[in-house]
Design a protein around this motif. Sequence first.
Motif, short mmCIF file in Angstrom:
data_model
loop_
_atom_site.label_atom_id
_atom_site.label_comp_id
_atom_site.label_asym_id
_atom_site.label_seq_id
_atom_site.Cartn_x
_atom_site.Cartn_y
_atom_site.Cartn_z
N ASN A 116 0.78 -1.25 0.00
CA ASN A 116 0.00 0.00 0.00
C ASN A 116 0.81 1.29 0.00
O ASN A 116 0.23 2.35 -0.27
N VAL A 117 2.09 1.24 0.28
CA VAL A 117 2.89 2.46 0.37
C VAL A 117 3.86 2.53 -0.80
O VAL A 117 4.77 1.69 -0.92
N ALA A 118 3.66 3.52 -1.65
CA ALA A 118 4.50 3.67 -2.83
C ALA A 118 5.96 3.87 -2.45
O ALA A 118 6.28 4.68 -1.57
N GLY A 119 6.84 3.10 -3.06
CA GLY A 119 8.27 3.24 -2.82
C GLY A 119 8.78 2.52 -1.58
O GLY A 119 9.97 2.60 -1.28
N ALA A 144 2.30 16.42 7.02
CA ALA A 144 3.15 15.32 6.59
C ALA A 144 2.52 14.62 5.37
O ALA A 144 1.30 14.60 5.23
N ARG A 145 3.36 14.06 4.52
CA ARG A 145 2.85 13.37 3.34
C ARG A 145 2.06 12.14 3.76
O ARG A 145 2.56 11.28 4.49
N PRO A 146 0.79 12.03 3.33
CA PRO A 146 0.00 10.85 3.69
C PRO A 146 0.29 9.69 2.73
O PRO A 146 0.30 9.87 1.51
N TYR A 147 0.52 8.50 3.28
CA TYR A 147 0.84 7.34 2.44
C TYR A 147 -0.29 6.32 2.36
O TYR A 147 -0.47 5.67 1.33
N GLY A 148 -1.05 6.14 3.44
CA GLY A 148 -2.12 5.17 3.37
C GLY A 148 -2.85 5.00 4.68
O GLY A 148 -2.28 5.20 5.76
N LEU A 149 -4.12 4.62 4.58
CA LEU A 149 -4.99 4.35 5.74
C LEU A 149 -5.39 2.89 5.72
O LEU A 149 -5.78 2.37 4.67
N SER A 155 -5.73 -2.70 15.29
CA SER A 155 -6.53 -1.48 15.34
C SER A 155 -6.35 -0.73 14.02
O SER A 155 -5.42 -1.00 13.25
N MET A 156 -7.26 0.21 13.76
CA MET A 156 -7.14 1.06 12.57
C MET A 156 -5.90 1.93 12.69
O MET A 156 -5.55 2.38 13.78
N PHE A 157 -5.22 2.18 11.54
CA PHE A 157 -4.02 3.02 11.57
C PHE A 157 -3.82 3.70 10.23
O PHE A 157 -4.44 3.34 9.23
N TYR A 158 -2.93 4.70 10.23
CA TYR A 158 -2.49 5.27 8.96
C TYR A 158 -0.99 5.53 9.02
O TYR A 158 -0.38 5.56 10.10
N VAL A 159 -0.41 5.70 7.84
CA VAL A 159 1.03 5.92 7.71
C VAL A 159 1.26 7.23 6.97
O VAL A 159 0.60 7.51 5.96
N MET A 160 2.19 8.03 7.47
CA MET A 160 2.55 9.29 6.83
C MET A 160 4.06 9.43 6.84
O MET A 160 4.77 8.66 7.50
N GLY A 161 4.55 10.41 6.10
CA GLY A 161 5.97 10.65 6.08
C GLY A 161 6.46 11.25 7.39
O GLY A 161 5.70 11.84 8.15
N LEU A 162 7.75 11.10 7.65
CA LEU A 162 8.36 11.70 8.83
C LEU A 162 8.80 13.11 8.50
O LEU A 162 9.62 13.33 7.59
N ALA A 163 8.24 14.10 9.19
CA ALA A 163 8.65 15.50 9.01
C ALA A 163 9.86 15.75 9.90
O ALA A 163 9.76 15.71 11.13
#
Length: 348
Positions: A25-28, A91-96, A105-113
Amino acid sequence: MVGTMPVPDKDRLDEARLTEWLDANVAGFAGPIALSRFKGGQSNPTYRIDTPGQSYVLRRQPFGPLLPSAHAVDREYRVQAALYPTGFPVARPYGLCTDRDVIGSMFYVMGLADGRNLWDGSLPGYTPDQRRGVYHAMIDTLAALHNTDHVSVGLADYGKPGNYFERQVARWTKQYKASETETIPEVDKLIEWLPKTVPPQERVSIVHGDYRIDNMIFHAEEPRVIAVLDWELSTLGDPLADFSYFLMNWVTEPEGRSGVKGLDYDALGIPSLDRAVERYCAATGRSGVPDLNWYFSYNLFRLTGIVQGIKKRIVDGTAASAQAEATAARVPALAKSAWHFAQLAGAS
């Protein structure tokens, strides 16, 4: 968020399942991963994910029973995903991930600022010009949020636009009652007084809900916000909710957190409350703001409800931070302060 620590046993994630999800789900993305947990924060547990080529941040709902509508990480993700293309600092959103079977549990992933995370509103060690720059950046960033056209970015249905304070008072009353552990007379008086005295709403905007210095990442060198964090309480509503919450800094004692009450603003380079109001109004096309005491009372009532929720989660065993117990002890003082501002606004 200040620093990381090893993931406690109670907060461990299934790294194999998580890696599988990231890969799909996360590009790159390219593993393997190393997980740590950010210190601080009593709401949604937040993790750092390091890979050989990149670092990410994961925010999830707490494990265990949750209050209705609380810990809405899906809403956090949605608002950041809508704002990111506009250039607003998130922060750049990558996926939910809404599938709780992945990590529980529900989660999401974003870039590290990668920048500065500041906690002390007095900004010790900074020059007056540096302090002024940081405060101007916070005010200007909040104004930019409130000037964002929520319809054009796809957030027309992100919340009910009207009667914001009326609905918020009802919400936090309900949340408080759902987590009440003792009777506090000031809270009972506020629950009676606030709904009867709600000021009229003149504007609608995206509202962050917890806009304070430690919920931002600043550029490593420049006086510029590169990411606003912690969007759990965001919705559509009255922008004065955010701005008056930010202005609480000027009526809060300086105890190593965001409060700057009584400091020598001219000497430090921190704008006074009046100058902060003037700058925000200029950026948002306002002629001024109404009497702030009702808004301060409301914000402290809301904080009382939030902190009471943490206190209840200590009882239930789901609080997510070592600081949770100390935070929960603030409930009576918050309630007294909220009632103090209510009295200044005319309550008796």
